[in-house]
Motif scaffolding. Structure first.
Motif, PDB file in Angstrom:
ATOM      1  N   LEU A  41       9.915   5.876   0.824  1.00 58.14           N
ATOM      2  CA  LEU A  41       8.824   4.903   1.685  1.00 58.14           C
ATOM      3  C   LEU A  41       9.369   3.726   2.207  1.00 58.14           C
ATOM      4  CD1 LEU A  41       5.339   5.198   2.003  1.00 58.14           C
ATOM      5  CD2 LEU A  41       6.116   2.867   1.152  1.00 58.14           C
ATOM      6  N   ILE A  42      10.108   2.745   1.313  1.00 59.81           N
ATOM      7  CA  ILE A  42      10.553   1.682   1.674  1.00 59.81           C
ATOM      8  C   ILE A  42      11.596   1.918   2.871  1.00 59.81           C
ATOM      9  CG2 ILE A  42      12.110  -0.361   0.915  1.00 59.81           C
ATOM     10  CD1 ILE A  42      10.858   0.097  -1.774  1.00 59.81           C
ATOM     11  N   GLY A  43      12.524   2.856   2.668  1.00 61.60           N
ATOM     12  CA  GLY A  43      13.341   3.206   3.955  1.00 61.60           C
ATOM     13  C   GLY A  43      12.732   3.374   5.077  1.00 61.60           C
ATOM     14  N   GLY A  44      11.744   4.284   5.075  1.00 67.48           N
ATOM     15  CA  GLY A  44      11.089   4.774   6.337  1.00 67.48           C
ATOM     16  C   GLY A  44      10.324   3.580   7.004  1.00 67.48           C
ATOM     17  N   LEU A  45       9.740   2.697   6.146  1.00 64.87           N
ATOM     18  CA  LEU A  45       9.095   1.667   6.696  1.00 64.87           C
ATOM     19  C   LEU A  45      10.095   0.481   7.344  1.00 64.87           C
ATOM     20  CD1 LEU A  45       6.013   0.796   4.595  1.00 64.87           C
ATOM     21  CD2 LEU A  45       6.104   2.284   6.416  1.00 64.87           C
ATOM     22  N   ILE A  46      11.002   0.347   6.614  1.00 68.34           N
ATOM     23  CA  ILE A  46      11.911  -0.377   7.354  1.00 68.34           C
ATOM     24  C   ILE A  46      12.566   0.150   8.717  1.00 68.34           C
ATOM     25  CG2 ILE A  46      14.306  -1.505   7.135  1.00 68.34           C
ATOM     26  CD1 ILE A  46      13.724  -1.790   4.108  1.00 68.34           C
ATOM     27  N   ALA A  47      12.722   1.423   8.522  1.00 67.85           N
ATOM     28  CA  ALA A  47      13.209   1.974   9.755  1.00 67.85           C
ATOM     29  C   ALA A  47      12.229   2.097  10.835  1.00 67.85           C
ATOM     30  CB  ALA A  47      13.513   3.364   9.605  1.00 67.85           C
ATOM     31  N   THR A  71      -5.872   9.485  -3.004  1.00 67.47           N
ATOM     32  CA  THR A  71      -4.752   8.961  -2.701  1.00 67.47           C
ATOM     33  C   THR A  71      -4.363   9.061  -1.132  1.00 67.47           C
ATOM     34  OG1 THR A  71      -3.664   9.660  -4.755  1.00 67.47           O
ATOM     35  CG2 THR A  71      -2.076   9.252  -3.217  1.00 67.47           C
ATOM     36  N   ILE A  72      -4.789  10.121  -0.774  1.00 67.90           N
ATOM     37  CA  ILE A  72      -4.572  10.607   0.792  1.00 67.90           C
ATOM     38  C   ILE A  72      -5.678   9.831   1.630  1.00 67.90           C
ATOM     39  CG2 ILE A  72      -5.474  12.553   2.316  1.00 67.90           C
ATOM     40  CD1 ILE A  72      -4.127  14.562   0.120  1.00 67.90           C
ATOM     41  N   VAL A  73      -6.692   9.554   1.209  1.00 69.03           N
ATOM     42  CA  VAL A  73      -7.504   8.807   2.100  1.00 69.03           C
ATOM     43  C   VAL A  73      -6.782   7.224   2.496  1.00 69.03           C
ATOM     44  CG1 VAL A  73      -9.560   7.605   2.629  1.00 69.03           C
ATOM     45  CG2 VAL A  73      -9.496   9.834   1.750  1.00 69.03           C
ATOM     46  N   ILE A  74      -6.422   6.719   1.326  1.00 67.96           N
ATOM     47  CA  ILE A  74      -5.951   5.460   1.025  1.00 67.96           C
ATOM     48  C   ILE A  74      -4.556   5.234   1.845  1.00 67.96           C
ATOM     49  CG2 ILE A  74      -5.117   3.500  -0.215  1.00 67.96           C
ATOM     50  CD1 ILE A  74      -7.067   4.481  -2.219  1.00 67.96           C
ATOM     51  N   GLY A  75      -3.705   6.451   1.798  1.00 64.45           N
ATOM     52  CA  GLY A  75      -2.517   6.539   2.397  1.00 64.45           C
ATOM     53  C   GLY A  75      -2.378   7.046   3.759  1.00 64.45           C
ATOM     54  N   MET A  76      -3.468   7.537   4.305  1.00 63.36           N
ATOM     55  CA  MET A  76      -3.592   7.939   5.516  1.00 63.36           C
ATOM     56  C   MET A  76      -3.341   7.109   6.697  1.00 63.36           C
ATOM     57  SD  MET A  76      -6.398  10.990   6.362  1.00 63.36           S
ATOM     58  CE  MET A  76      -7.689   9.541   6.814  1.00 63.36           C
ATOM     59  N   ARG A  77      -3.558   6.000   6.566  1.00 60.79           N
ATOM     60  CA  ARG A  77      -3.591   4.751   7.499  1.00 60.79           C
ATOM     61  C   ARG A  77      -2.116   4.536   7.840  1.00 60.79           C
ATOM     62  NH1 ARG A  77      -8.406   2.333   7.176  1.00 60.79           N
ATOM     63  NH2 ARG A  77      -8.151   1.205   9.257  1.00 60.79           N
ATOM     64  N   VAL A  78      -1.219   4.476   6.707  1.00 60.36           N
ATOM     65  CA  VAL A  78       0.020   3.936   7.037  1.00 60.36           C
ATOM     66  C   VAL A  78       0.754   5.343   7.367  1.00 60.36           C
ATOM     67  CG1 VAL A  78       2.048   3.259   5.762  1.00 60.36           C
ATOM     68  CG2 VAL A  78      -0.019   2.412   5.148  1.00 60.36           C
ATOM     69  N   MET A  79       0.680   6.418   6.741  1.00 56.32           N
ATOM     70  CA  MET A  79       1.569   7.633   7.021  1.00 56.32           C
ATOM     71  C   MET A  79       0.983   8.452   7.951  1.00 56.32           C
ATOM     72  SD  MET A  79       3.916   7.983   5.147  1.00 56.32           S
ATOM     73  CE  MET A  79       4.367   9.669   5.227  1.00 56.32           C
ATOM     74  N   VAL A 121       0.930  -1.412   0.030  1.00 52.65           N
ATOM     75  CA  VAL A 121      -0.120   0.037  -0.075  1.00 52.65           C
ATOM     76  C   VAL A 121       0.963   1.469  -0.017  1.00 52.65           C
ATOM     77  CG1 VAL A 121      -1.624   1.276   1.248  1.00 52.65           C
ATOM     78  CG2 VAL A 121      -1.947  -1.188   1.344  1.00 52.65           C
ATOM     79  N   GLY A 122       1.985   1.239   0.998  1.00 58.04           N
ATOM     80  CA  GLY A 122       2.682   2.483   0.995  1.00 58.04           C
ATOM     81  C   GLY A 122       3.537   2.723  -0.264  1.00 58.04           C
ATOM     82  N   ILE A 123       4.217   1.641  -0.866  1.00 57.81           N
ATOM     83  CA  ILE A 123       4.807   1.831  -2.388  1.00 57.81           C
ATOM     84  C   ILE A 123       3.785   2.412  -3.191  1.00 57.81           C
ATOM     85  CG2 ILE A 123       5.808   0.794  -4.197  1.00 57.81           C
ATOM     86  CD1 ILE A 123       7.226  -1.158  -2.202  1.00 57.81           C
ATOM     87  N   LEU A 124       2.509   1.838  -3.422  1.00 62.39           N
ATOM     88  CA  LEU A 124       1.713   2.376  -4.462  1.00 62.39           C
ATOM     89  C   LEU A 124       1.381   3.842  -4.215  1.00 62.39           C
ATOM     90  CD1 LEU A 124      -0.294  -0.822  -5.169  1.00 62.39           C
ATOM     91  CD2 LEU A 124       1.476   0.105  -6.828  1.00 62.39           C
ATOM     92  N   SER A 173      -8.401  -5.071   2.036  1.00 61.44           N
ATOM     93  CA  SER A 173      -9.255  -4.460   1.042  1.00 61.44           C
ATOM     94  C   SER A 173      -8.395  -3.105   0.715  1.00 61.44           C
ATOM     95  CB  SER A 173     -10.523  -4.285   1.716  1.00 61.44           C
ATOM     96  OG  SER A 173     -10.451  -3.689   2.898  1.00 61.44           O
ATOM     97  N   ASP A 174      -7.735  -2.824   1.832  1.00 61.10           N
ATOM     98  CA  ASP A 174      -6.818  -1.496   1.570  1.00 61.10           C
ATOM     99  C   ASP A 174      -5.714  -1.811   0.394  1.00 61.10           C
ATOM    100  OD1 ASP A 174      -7.960   0.207   3.571  1.00 61.10           O
ATOM    101  OD2 ASP A 174      -6.854  -0.946   4.960  1.00 61.10           O
ATOM    102  N   VAL A 175      -5.201  -3.123   0.539  1.00 60.94           N
ATOM    103  CA  VAL A 175      -4.397  -3.495  -0.478  1.00 60.94           C
ATOM    104  C   VAL A 175      -4.977  -3.266  -2.040  1.00 60.94           C
ATOM    105  CG1 VAL A 175      -2.893  -5.184  -1.538  1.00 60.94           C
ATOM    106  CG2 VAL A 175      -2.819  -4.905   1.073  1.00 60.94           C
ATOM    107  N   ILE A 176      -6.283  -4.000  -2.012  1.00 57.17           N
ATOM    108  CA  ILE A 176      -7.013  -3.941  -3.480  1.00 57.17           C
ATOM    109  C   ILE A 176      -7.157  -2.553  -3.862  1.00 57.17           C
ATOM    110  CG2 ILE A 176      -9.127  -4.615  -4.404  1.00 57.17           C
ATOM    111  CD1 ILE A 176      -9.169  -7.259  -2.360  1.00 57.17           C
ATOM    112  N   LEU A 177      -7.899  -1.710  -2.840  1.00 57.93           N
ATOM    113  CA  LEU A 177      -8.047  -0.221  -3.178  1.00 57.93           C
ATOM    114  C   LEU A 177      -6.543   0.388  -3.709  1.00 57.93           C
ATOM    115  CD1 LEU A 177     -10.369   1.325  -0.529  1.00 57.93           C
ATOM    116  CD2 LEU A 177     -10.608   1.239  -2.774  1.00 57.93           C
ATOM    117  N   SER A 178      -5.557  -0.062  -3.017  1.00 55.59           N
ATOM    118  CA  SER A 178      -4.470   0.959  -3.444  1.00 55.59           C
ATOM    119  C   SER A 178      -3.891   0.589  -5.102  1.00 55.59           C
ATOM    120  CB  SER A 178      -3.511   0.914  -2.323  1.00 55.59           C
ATOM    121  OG  SER A 178      -2.929  -0.587  -2.212  1.00 55.59           O
ATOM    122  N   VAL A 179      -4.120  -0.844  -5.130  1.00 58.34           N
ATOM    123  CA  VAL A 179      -3.585  -1.291  -6.257  1.00 58.34           C
ATOM    124  C   VAL A 179      -4.669  -0.678  -7.396  1.00 58.34           C
ATOM    125  CG1 VAL A 179      -3.732  -3.446  -8.096  1.00 58.34           C
ATOM    126  CG2 VAL A 179      -2.714  -3.501  -5.789  1.00 58.34           C
TER     127      VAL A 179
END
Lengths: 274, 234
Positions: A233-239, A187-195, A19-22, A133-139
């Motif tokens: 994003l990848i770097g941030g999530l790993i951290a 984009t913002i609604v879907i990304g809001m949960r991760v970010m 989700v984060g990458i997309l 369902s978040d994954v499907i939405l973001s795809v």
């Protein structure tokens, strides 16, 4: 390496990563146009509205996305209308709407349950929150954004660079503004949960600004912005996983570090920029 | 057959008429300056010609193969453009967008047109440079090249010399004269009445309605011109 392998072991991590990458890819592409047109604070305003909507959904027990998506889309159109009608200036309009929505959200939550850990996750991001369902939405979202971006890349450039000229050649600028606002809202609604609601707008603003430090052409800015966004994003999530820090905040700090790096590189390269 | 013919054109914001009962025509190869004070409706008329605003009354007719979307428009520069990351080539070729098409790439014929426009304006050597790194005069040439991609019949310029120094300004006028001699009609909105009567062949003097429309020679002899020029000197 252990952090990386963990991403394949835990499904919730893999979901957050996908989700984060997309989302970061979509945000970076939309962000180039928003930042250059001086609309970048729309992202900030919308995320606060999104937070208000999520708080309302939590309190009433309705599905969070089913509430947040339409509310944020309506807010996006409203913000665009307000800033175009010129009765209230765009930045002031965003300030009004976003602080009201945030205040409303906080009141609803405090009446309902008092501030708790869940709210912290909504505000600053969590890698635990993603469902299938978040994954499907973001795809779906990223397919739509990428397709439209490729189809209308040239028109988007013309509108961003010079709206008056673009409209004179027959491009429907209003329709494009609506489209960009709609896609940004999604984009913002879907990304809001991760970010996190407080930090999602950084995905729109940081990558284009970072790319602009070193790129001379629009195409360069678009490509570098997309790559920088995904890498950060990848770097941030790993951290976030390794040091147990909030996901959104970690991604923002990685973005800041890369921005500073590019800013220095840009300074250093600047004789060649001319 | 005129390129553009305006018949009794009236345009208004809410209930205030900004352009009232204006009739004039633009012939192929014309060089027309539209002059008048601030708020005299020049910019509104321009919006009407470009189709950015709908007329309240009257007609705008296009002829001789010109369509509304194939006018070569040179707008005033905006704040957004000043630090915009785009190469000269990207800006120039975006003038080809009146030809329909989807996808991220331009057609070979459009690339050829853009190259020819850059060659004509002597900016081929700048093609890879960033627009924001150019001087004001160079930026104006880039925008002019873009406008040439959109048209070979009519250029419409909105206060093109604002903010340019005198040397660059006279360069630009020379360039426009050259393009005009090659057969491109030029319509320019301008504050600069002195330069207008030196360069143009026709004048449209507006104050919501038409105060004068005709040749520069006739305009020079008119009381209107004397008054306008006289006040300009103070």
């Amino acid at each position: 390496m252990t952090a990386l392998s963990a991403f394949f072991q835990y499904p919730f991590l893999a979901r957050a990563m996908v989700v984060g990458i997309l989302v970061s890819l979509c945000a970076a592409l939309l962000g180039v146009s928003l930042v250059l047109k001086r609309y970048s604070m729309i992202g900030d305003g919308l995320s606060h509205v999104g937070f208000g909507a999520l708080a309302f959904a939590l309190a009433t027990g309705w599905a969070p996305m089913a509430v947040a998506i339409p509310v944020v889309i309506i807010a996006a159109f409203l913000l665009l209308r307000l800033s175009e009608s010129g009765k209230i200036r765009g930045d002031a309009a965003i300030g009004l709407i976003s602080s009201s929505a945030l205040a409303g959200g906080v009141i609803i939550i405090s009446l309902d349950s008092g501030m708790n850990a869940d709210v912290n996750g909504y505000l600053f991001g969590s890698i635990l929150a993603m469902s299938n369902s978040d994954v499907i939405l973001s795809v779906l979202l990223s397919i739509i954004v990428l397709t439209l971006f490729l189809l209308f890349y040239r028109q988007l450039f013309a509108i961003t660079f010079d709206e008056a000229f673009a409209r004179a050649t027959g491009i429907q600028a209003e329709a494009f503004h609506m489209l960009i606002a709609l896609l940004t809202a999604l984009t913002i609604v879907i990304g809001m949960r991760v970010m996190g609601a407080m930090l999602i707008s950084s995905l729109v603003i940081f990558p284009p600004l970072t790319a602009m430090r070193v790129c001379r052409s629009f195409k360069g800015v678009v490509v570098v912005s997309a790559v920088v966004s995904v890498v950060c994003l990848i770097g941030g999530l790993i951290a976030s996983f390794s040091f147990d820090t909030p996901a959104g905040a970690s991604v923002v700090l990685v973005n800041l570090a890369v921005f500073l790096l590019f800013a220095f590189a840009g300074r250093w390269l600047s004789p060649n920029m001319e | 057959m005129p390129l553009i013919q305006c018949e009794n054109l009236t345009m208004s914001y809410e209930n205030r008429n900004a352009v009232e009962n204006v009739s004039f025509s633009i012939e192929p190869g014309d060089y027309l300056c539209i002059v008048g004070e601030n708020g005299s409706g020049k910019s509104t008329l321009l919006k009407g010609l470009l189709g950015l605003m709908r007329p309240k009354n009257g007609k705008i007719l296009f002829g001789d193969g010109l369509t509304q979307t194939s006018i070569g428009y040179l707008p005033q520069q905006t704040v957004v453009q000043r630090d915009f990351p785009a190469s000269v080539q990207e800006v120039v070729i975006s003038g080809c967008l009146h030809q329909k098409g989807f996808g991220p790439f331009y057609k070979p014929s459009q690339r050829t047109a853009a190259n020819a426009a850059m060659e004509k304006l002597n900016i081929t050597s700048l093609r890879k440079k960033s627009y924001r790194a150019l001087s004001g005069g160079q930026q104006q040439r880039v925008l002019l090249a873009r406008a040439l991609c959109a048209t070979d019949k009519l250029l419409l310029l909105d206060e093109p010399v604002t903010g340019l120094d005198p040397v660059v300004t006279s360069d630009l006028y020379a360039l426009l004269k050259q393009l005009n001699q090659e057969g491109v009609a030029i319509v320019m909105v301008s504050h600069d009445i002195n330069c207008s009567i030196h360069n143009a062949r026709k004048i449209l003097h507006m104050n919501t309605g038409v105060l004068f429309f005709g040749s520069v020679e006739a305009y020079r002899k008119s009381a209107l011109c004397e008054k306008f020029l006289g006040r300009d000197a103070h």
